[in-house]
Design a protein around this motif. Structure first.
Motif, short mmCIF file in Angstrom:
data_model
loop_
_atom_site.label_atom_id
_atom_site.label_comp_id
_atom_site.label_asym_id
_atom_site.label_seq_id
_atom_site.Cartn_x
_atom_site.Cartn_y
_atom_site.Cartn_z
N UNK A 8 7.09 80.55 -14.71
CA UNK A 8 7.82 79.28 -14.62
C UNK A 8 9.01 79.34 -13.68
N UNK A 9 9.71 80.46 -13.61
CA UNK A 9 10.89 80.55 -12.77
C UNK A 9 11.89 79.47 -13.13
N UNK A 10 12.22 79.39 -14.42
CA UNK A 10 13.08 78.31 -14.91
C UNK A 10 14.25 78.87 -15.71
N UNK A 11 15.25 78.01 -15.89
CA UNK A 11 16.42 78.33 -16.68
C UNK A 11 16.50 77.33 -17.82
N UNK A 12 16.71 77.83 -19.03
CA UNK A 12 16.93 76.96 -20.19
C UNK A 12 18.39 77.05 -20.58
N UNK A 13 19.05 75.90 -20.64
CA UNK A 13 20.44 75.84 -21.08
C UNK A 13 20.46 75.28 -22.50
N UNK A 14 21.13 75.95 -23.39
CA UNK A 14 21.30 75.48 -24.76
C UNK A 14 22.70 74.89 -24.85
N UNK A 15 22.76 73.56 -25.01
CA UNK A 15 24.00 72.82 -24.89
C UNK A 15 24.40 72.23 -26.24
N UNK A 16 25.63 72.51 -26.65
CA UNK A 16 26.19 71.91 -27.87
C UNK A 16 27.15 70.80 -27.44
N UNK A 17 27.05 69.65 -28.12
CA UNK A 17 27.84 68.48 -27.77
C UNK A 17 28.84 68.17 -28.88
N UNK A 18 30.08 67.94 -28.48
CA UNK A 18 31.19 67.74 -29.42
C UNK A 18 31.85 66.39 -29.20
N UNK A 19 32.48 65.89 -30.26
CA UNK A 19 33.21 64.65 -30.19
C UNK A 19 34.28 64.69 -29.10
N UNK A 20 34.98 65.82 -29.01
CA UNK A 20 36.06 65.96 -28.03
C UNK A 20 36.31 67.44 -27.75
N UNK A 21 37.09 67.71 -26.73
CA UNK A 21 37.46 69.09 -26.42
C UNK A 21 38.30 69.67 -27.56
N UNK A 22 39.13 68.85 -28.15
CA UNK A 22 39.96 69.32 -29.28
C UNK A 22 39.10 69.77 -30.44
N UNK A 23 38.03 69.04 -30.73
CA UNK A 23 37.15 69.42 -31.84
C UNK A 23 36.41 70.72 -31.51
N UNK A 24 35.99 70.88 -30.27
CA UNK A 24 35.35 72.13 -29.86
C UNK A 24 36.31 73.30 -30.02
N UNK A 25 37.53 73.13 -29.51
CA UNK A 25 38.52 74.21 -29.56
C UNK A 25 38.98 74.50 -30.98
N UNK A 26 38.85 73.51 -31.89
CA UNK A 26 39.22 73.72 -33.29
C UNK A 26 38.10 74.38 -34.08
N UNK A 27 36.97 74.65 -33.42
CA UNK A 27 35.86 75.33 -34.08
C UNK A 27 34.99 74.44 -34.95
N UNK A 28 35.04 73.14 -34.73
CA UNK A 28 34.21 72.21 -35.51
C UNK A 28 32.75 72.32 -35.09
N UNK A 29 31.87 71.86 -35.95
CA UNK A 29 30.44 71.88 -35.65
C UNK A 29 30.11 70.85 -34.58
N UNK A 30 29.11 71.14 -33.74
CA UNK A 30 28.69 70.15 -32.73
C UNK A 30 27.98 68.97 -33.38
N UNK A 31 28.04 67.83 -32.71
CA UNK A 31 27.28 66.66 -33.16
C UNK A 31 25.79 66.86 -32.89
N UNK A 32 25.51 67.66 -31.88
CA UNK A 32 24.12 67.87 -31.46
C UNK A 32 24.04 69.15 -30.64
N UNK A 33 22.91 69.81 -30.73
CA UNK A 33 22.61 70.94 -29.85
C UNK A 33 21.20 70.71 -29.31
N UNK A 34 21.04 70.93 -28.00
CA UNK A 34 19.73 70.72 -27.40
C UNK A 34 19.44 71.74 -26.31
N UNK A 35 18.17 71.97 -26.11
CA UNK A 35 17.70 72.84 -25.03
C UNK A 35 17.35 71.95 -23.86
#
Length: 105
Positions: A30-57
């Motif tokens: 395939x010669x492909x790259x898979x990115x696993x992305x977690x999505x957060x309400x805000x940067x503050x929530x990410x930095x506070x260690x909160x759970x993501x709203x969604x994670x997707x490949x």
């Protein structure tokens, strides 16, 4: 880290910050790259260690060049605009198109 407002399908909430948490490289056929992305309400929530709203490949065509950071490579492709010839065969490929890459604090 990528900033772009995206409505998460499972909750309807808007996630504003998206973090590439993991990158997988497929060197065989395939010669492909898979990115696993977690999505957060805000940067503050990410930095506070909160759970993501969604994670997707998200599948990206191609591989990083030798010596290139895989996360940087993935982020650069994730924010690329949708090409004129249309969308990818992967339905979520361009969900972060047009977003801005920012350095996490």
């Amino acid at each position: 880290m990528i900033k772009k407002d995206v409505v998460t399908p499972s909750t309807g909430a808007v996630a504003a910050v998206h973090v590439v948490m993991q990158v997988s490289l497929d060197y065989t056929g395939a010669g492909a790259t898979d990115a696993y992305v977690s999505s957060y309400l805000s940067q503050e929530m990410y930095e506070a260690g909160k759970f993501p709203l969604q994670t997707q490949q998200i599948r990206l065509d191609g591989l990083p060049a030798a010596g290139q950071d895989p996360r940087d490579y993935a982020e650069a492709l994730l924010v690329q605009p949708v090409p004129d010839e249309g969308a990818s065969t992967y339905p979520n490929r361009y969900v972060l198109a047009g977003g801005g890459i920012v350095v996490a604090s």
